[in-house]
Design an enzyme around this catalytic site. Structure first.
Site, mmCIF file in Angstrom:
data_model
loop_
_atom_site.group_PDB
_atom_site.id
_atom_site.type_symbol
_atom_site.label_atom_id
_atom_site.label_comp_id
_atom_site.label_asym_id
_atom_site.label_seq_id
_atom_site.Cartn_x
_atom_site.Cartn_y
_atom_site.Cartn_z
ATOM 1 N N GLN A 17 17.199 43.406 11.984
ATOM 2 C CA GLN A 17 17.405 44.707 12.041
ATOM 3 C C GLN A 17 18.391 45.281 11.199
ATOM 4 O OE1 GLN A 17 15.442 46.690 14.027
ATOM 5 N NE2 GLN A 17 16.535 48.621 13.424
ATOM 6 N N LYS A 49 11.290 47.029 20.311
ATOM 7 C CA LYS A 49 10.635 46.050 19.646
ATOM 8 C C LYS A 49 10.233 45.107 20.684
ATOM 9 C CE LYS A 49 11.965 47.500 15.087
ATOM 10 N NZ LYS A 49 13.006 47.348 13.877
ATOM 11 N N ASP A 76 8.377 42.449 8.284
ATOM 12 C CA ASP A 76 8.820 44.007 7.802
ATOM 13 C C ASP A 76 8.362 44.227 6.540
ATOM 14 O OD1 ASP A 76 10.773 45.622 9.378
ATOM 15 O OD2 ASP A 76 12.184 44.332 9.178
HETATM 16 N N1 GUN Z 1 16.244 49.713 10.796
HETATM 17 C C1 GUN Z 1 15.544 51.015 10.433
HETATM 18 N N2 GUN Z 1 14.137 50.823 10.400
HETATM 19 C C2 GUN Z 1 14.281 49.756 10.439
HETATM 20 C C3 GUN Z 1 13.006 48.697 9.949
HETATM 21 O O1 GUN Z 1 11.833 49.041 9.903
HETATM 22 N N3 GUN Z 1 13.009 47.344 10.011
HETATM 23 C C4 GUN Z 1 14.320 46.861 10.110
HETATM 24 N N4 GUN Z 1 14.333 45.433 9.996
HETATM 25 N N5 GUN Z 1 15.573 47.719 10.218
HETATM 26 C C5 GUN Z 1 15.292 48.818 10.326
#
Ligand code: GUN
Length: 284
Positions: A96, A52, A119
């Site tokens: 996350q 990311k 998100d």
């Molecule tokens: N962990 C696995 N997929 C995601 C996601 O799309 N967003 C976040 N914040 N954590 C994750």
């Protein structure tokens, strides 16, 4: 013969479009800003966060990764989120997941300013999706958004089609069902307690597999001409395998997404798209 949807290539095209947009916004006075919070040292989470951060930097998005030890208290984490809510250089906040067991994920998500929830997990955003509120600022979860973008860019008509979603998670199953419904598909959601699953999946014009079980749906369970979207990322003997049994499903599909290189690359691209959207919403 199925058309294999090249998610990697489509994500690349979208990144090029976004790079120009980020340059324009930066020239206007401020680059979009994304803060990612990583708690603990889960290897998969570290990898995702690294991807990311790289994606943001490559586009010229200002990005900040905030790392905290697994022992951080819930109140400290909420305090950190509140600071970012007030930070005028930050448009998007992503925590996350998963978080350590002593932290209530729902409380953390609810602490994020809904206008910075890139998100799309905050109840204000999920509620606006559930209520089909398209005339208000709304962030949609990145994987479902990526699927919709793939369907649109492939010129696939959704209206009137029968869509079957296998999986009912808050991150993929439920939101993709809402987005497909909003585009006037007839939507069925299946899950682990669904009886005679193959009878349901065999009805699908559009099938979204998001169960997290390797090769769970095979060619005998789908109809000829299905548009098959595979959200699964399962590691089997060091190899990535989707939720679809690709060889047998491909034979009957009109379109199919591969794993890797299908839905996966779209997820991070959509996170960047949401961050740009948040920057536009916040202004300079
Ligand atoms: N962990 C696995 N997929 C995601 C996601 O799309 N967003 C976040 N914040 N954590 C994750």
């Amino acid at each position: 013969m199925a058309r294999i949807i090249d998610g990697k290539g489509i994500a690349e095209v979208i990144r090029k479009e976004m790079k120009d947009e980020v340059a324009l916004l930066t020239k206007e006075g401020r680059a979009p800003g994304l803060a990612v919070i990583l708690v603990g040292d889960d290897p998969a989470s570290k990898t995702y966060v690294g991807s990311k951060e790289r994606a943001a930097r490559e586009l010229g998005i200002y990005s900040k990764v905030i790392r905290r030890e697994a022992g951080i208290s819930q109140d400290e984490l909420i305090g950190l989120i509140r600071e970012l809510n007030e930070d005028r250089n930050i448009d998007g906040i992503l925590v996350q997941l998963p978080l350590p067991a002593h932290i209530d994920e729902k409380a953390i998500i609810e602490a994020i300013d809904p206008g910075k929830d890139v998100d799309g997990f905050h109840p204000v955003n999920t509620g606006r999706l559930f209520n089909s509120q398209v005339d208000v600022p709304r962030f949609e979860p990145c994987t479902p958004l990526g699927i919709m973008e793939l369907l649109e860019r492939e010129g696939i008509e959704i209206e009137g089609k029968k869509a079957v979603v296998v999986g009912r998670s808050n991150i993929v199953g439920k939101p993709i069902a809402c987005l497909l419904l909003e585009k006037n598909a007839t939507v069925t959601i299946c899950h682990s307690r669904t009886r005679e699953l193959a009878k349901e999946t065999a009805q699908a014009d559009i099938l979204v597999a998001a169960v997290g079980k390797p090769a769970f749906i095979d060619g005998s369970m789908v109809k000829e001409g299905v548009i098959a979207i595979d959200v699964g990322i399962n590691r089997v003997d060091g190899k990535l395998v989707g939720d679809l049994d690709f060889p047998s499903v491909e034979k009957k599909s009109s379109y199919i997404t591969p794993v890797p290189g299908g839905v996966g690359p779209m997820t991070i691209a959509m996170l960047m798209k949401n961050t740009i959207k948040a920057r536009k919403y916040h202004g300079v």
